[in-house]
Design an enzyme around this catalytic site. Structure first.
Site, PDB file in Angstrom:
ATOM      1  N   GLU A 263      97.465 -75.461 -72.665  1.00 16.05           N
ATOM      2  CA  GLU A 263      96.219 -76.127 -73.054  1.00 16.05           C
ATOM      3  C   GLU A 263      94.973 -75.464 -72.468  1.00 16.05           C
ATOM      4  O   GLU A 263      94.057 -76.149 -72.019  1.00 16.05           O
ATOM      5  CB  GLU A 263      96.252 -77.603 -72.630  1.00 16.05           C
ATOM      6  CG  GLU A 263      97.342 -78.373 -73.320  1.00 16.05           C
ATOM      7  CD  GLU A 263      97.441 -79.824 -72.873  1.00 16.05           C
ATOM      8  OE1 GLU A 263      97.672 -80.678 -73.728  1.00 16.05           O
ATOM      9  OE2 GLU A 263      97.305 -80.099 -71.668  1.00 16.05           O
TER      10      GLU A 263
HETATM   11  C1  TNX Z   1     100.393 -82.266 -72.346  1.00 12.64           C
HETATM   12  S1  TNX Z   1     102.708 -80.627 -71.746  1.00 12.64           S
HETATM   13  C2  TNX Z   1     100.183 -81.593 -71.158  1.00 12.64           C
HETATM   14  C3  TNX Z   1      99.791 -82.346 -69.953  1.00 12.64           C
HETATM   15  C4  TNX Z   1      99.664 -83.819 -70.214  1.00 12.64           C
HETATM   16  C5  TNX Z   1     100.772 -84.254 -71.134  1.00 12.64           C
HETATM   17  C6  TNX Z   1     100.796 -85.723 -71.357  1.00 12.64           C
HETATM   18  C7  TNX Z   1     101.694 -79.777 -71.113  1.00 12.64           C
HETATM   19  C8  TNX Z   1     102.180 -78.494 -70.758  1.00 12.64           C
HETATM   20  N1  TNX Z   1     100.463 -80.262 -70.967  1.00 12.64           N
HETATM   21  O1  TNX Z   1      98.595 -81.837 -69.443  1.00 12.64           O
HETATM   22  O2  TNX Z   1      99.744 -84.484 -69.003  1.00 12.64           O
HETATM   23  O3  TNX Z   1     100.623 -83.597 -72.372  1.00 12.64           O
HETATM   24  O4  TNX Z   1     101.897 -86.097 -72.127  1.00 12.64           O
END
Ligand code: TNX
Length: 538
Positions: free
Chosen positions: A344
């Site tokens: 992300e």
């Molecule tokens: C996605 S999964 C994220 C996290 C959040 C999560 C909540 C991932 C690698 N990143 O930053 O906490 O979703 O479900």
């Protein structure tokens, strides 16, 4: 929470229909689970989670009595596993259960044998007969896992911390068992809400019962930096001073972190520490203005948005910082891996992301460790030996899946954490109070009912190193929350990681899971009573 906001409503209603259809089946299955747990009944050999590779029932049961001893090899490892078993059994049985290296009749024996190479690094054989129970393994980890099997073969009340009525019987026969995958992980996000050393140790205790062998700790994120780094002290004193919702946060001193490592290692669990970069870094950026491209530190963050922060990719100080952090973390880490995040990074340009990940991976190698990254790492050039952790969804992101499969063909190992299957922070259904739903609802059946071996089209089977269930903590801070979201889905993930694909069957699994209910209760785990599971009346 991530970019695409996929199908929760459609998926949710589908699952509700499934749940309704199952509840009548659940009622029918109730008798089976209840009878397995009836006081005095001997649990059938193999009625455990994860399902063993091979089970041969034979002969009469073994009975644990006040005369029972735990006889181990003279090695300190075998002795320590024996002591651990005694610690579990003494409070509930009320027996002394001395641990000894001297031959003892009708005892529980723990033996290491170099002749048992077929059992591998984690496998074991358990033989039970009226004359004793013998657990044999090539390595201490195998003895440890065999002991977890023995616990589950005994009545659930053996887990209680007060004296209980026996009899304490173990069905007769032989279990020969070793895991399908070497990576059977659970991730704890200690950043969004800080979790204390005791909370982490409690989770380790519960994970170990199901033969989970990796604990991935998500140690930094926008909301908090949780591990002391001596060369950048404000990361914790300031960057660790809050959490989601504005609570006091917290962090681990190096001594406290070592205490977690010791606890994990005594449960044959490797800790994989994660410092998430270049996004998810607001806590670091708030602590040190120079890490920001504009030289201005943002305020601390206590919300739950993602994708708004980035380390400054062009600045040299960024790599001095990363070098210091990885050096200190590597020095603390007995395990092989350091996780560098990489998910992300929506505020980092694509070119910057690739440049950053390709510059940081050699730093990990320089300090003798191997990289793990979230699967976006496959958009850069994964280092030799690196593992990518896939957290996408079943039905979306085909292009990304293809990119991950391509990396796997080129030698990158994969850990599977599909969000709409085994994210333990996803709600079970629309009525679940805790958790998120961006990946849809994840019922107990949905989390269990898939095959890691065939999940990612095009990825060679040998590239799949295992599975890992993340528990993100935007909505989770207390043990009751952890219990409710992790249990009963976590045992299913553990089974996906350990048991041969041939044992996979929801209808028989749910009966074995039901039998875990009283055990979880005896352990003080406040699990979710999913209507998909035929729990015995308690
Ligand atoms: C996605 S999964 C994220 C996290 C959040 C999560 C909540 C991932 C690698 N990143 O930053 O906490 O979703 O479900």
């Amino acid at each position: 929470m991530s970019q695409p906001r996929p199908l929760p409503r459609l998926l949710g209603s589908l699952l509700l229909v499934t749940a309704a259809a199952l509840s009548s089946a659940a009622a029918a299955g109730q008798a089976t689970a209840a009878s397995a747990e009836r006081a005095g009944a001997v649990r059938p050999l193999g009625q455990i989670i994860p399902a063993p590779a091979s089970v041969s029932p034979a002969g009469s049961p073994y009975t644990l009595t006040s005369a029972t001893r735990i006889q181990t090899d003279a090695t300190p490892e075998a002795r320590a596993v024996g002591e651990r078993l005694a610690e579990v059994l003494r409070p509930s049985t009320g027996y002394g259960l001395p641990v000894t290296t001297r031959p003892a009749p009708q005892s529980i024996r723990l033996r290491l044998s170099s002749a048992e190479s077929a059992l591998g690094e984690e496998g074991y054989r358990l033989k039970s007969a009226p004359g004793g129970v013998t657990i044999t393994a090539l390595r201490p980890a195998g003895l440890f896992h065999g002991v977890q099997t023995l616990r589950q073969l005994l009545p659930a009340s053996v887990e209680a911390d007060t004296p209980q009525r026996g009899p304490w019987q173990v069905a007769g026969g032989t279990i020969t068992d070793s895991p399908r995958y070497g990576h059977r992980g659970a991730m704890l996000d200690v950043s969004r809400h800080f979790l204390t050393v005791d909370q982490v140790k409690r989770y380790i205790d519960h994970l170990a019962l199901y033969k989970i062998n990796k604990l991935h700790l998500h140690l930094s994120d926008d909301q908090g930096w949780r591990i002391a780094i001596d060369s950048w002290p404000r990361l914790t004193t300031y960057g660790g001073s809050t959490e989601v919702g504005g609570g006091p946060g917290g962090y681990y001193t190096k001594a406290q972190y070592r205490e977690i490592l010791r606890h994990a290692s005594s449960h044959y669990m490797e800790v994989v520490p994660e410092i998430d970069m270049p996004g998810h870094t607001n806590a670091a950026l708030a602590s040190y203005a120079e890490l920001n491209c504009d030289g201005v530190a943002p305020p601390l963050y206590t919300g739950t948005a993602v994708g708004f922060s980035s380390l400054c990719v062009p600045k040299q100080v960024t790599y001095d910082f990363v070098d210091d952090v990885i050096r200190e973390l590597a020095a603390l880490t007995p395990g092989r891996y350091i996780h560098i995040g990489g998910d992300e990074a929506h505020s980092t340009s694509r070119e910057d992301y690739v440049a950053f990940m390709n510059k940081v991976q050699p730093i990990v190698a320089k300090y003798g460790k191997t990289v793990v990254g979230w699967h976006q790492l496959t958009g850069a050039s994964p280092a030799k030996g690196a593992l990518a952790q896939y957290w996408g969804l079943d039905g979306t992101g085909q292009a990304e899946k293809a990119q991950v499969a391509e990396a796997a063909k080129n030698g990158t190992g994969l850990i599977l954490s599909p969000a709409d299957r085994i994210y333990l922070d996803m709600k079970y259904n629309k009525d679940t109070e805790l958790g998120l739903a961006w990946a849809g609802y994840v019922s107990v059946q949905r989390s269990y009912d898939w095959n890691p071996g065939t999940y990612l089209p095009g990825a060679p089977a040998a590239a799949i190193k295992g599975v890992e269930a993340p528990l993100w903590t935007e909505t989770i801070s207390r043990n009751e929350h952890i219990d409710h979201m992790a249990f009963p889905r976590l045992p299913g993930v553990a089974e996906l990681g350990w048991s041969p694909a041939a044992t996979h069957d929801w209808d028989t699994y749910k009966v074995r899971l039901a039998a875990q209910g009283p055990r979880l209760s005896a352990l003080g785990i406040d699990y979710y009573r999913s209507p998909q599971v035929p729990w015995p009346a308690q």
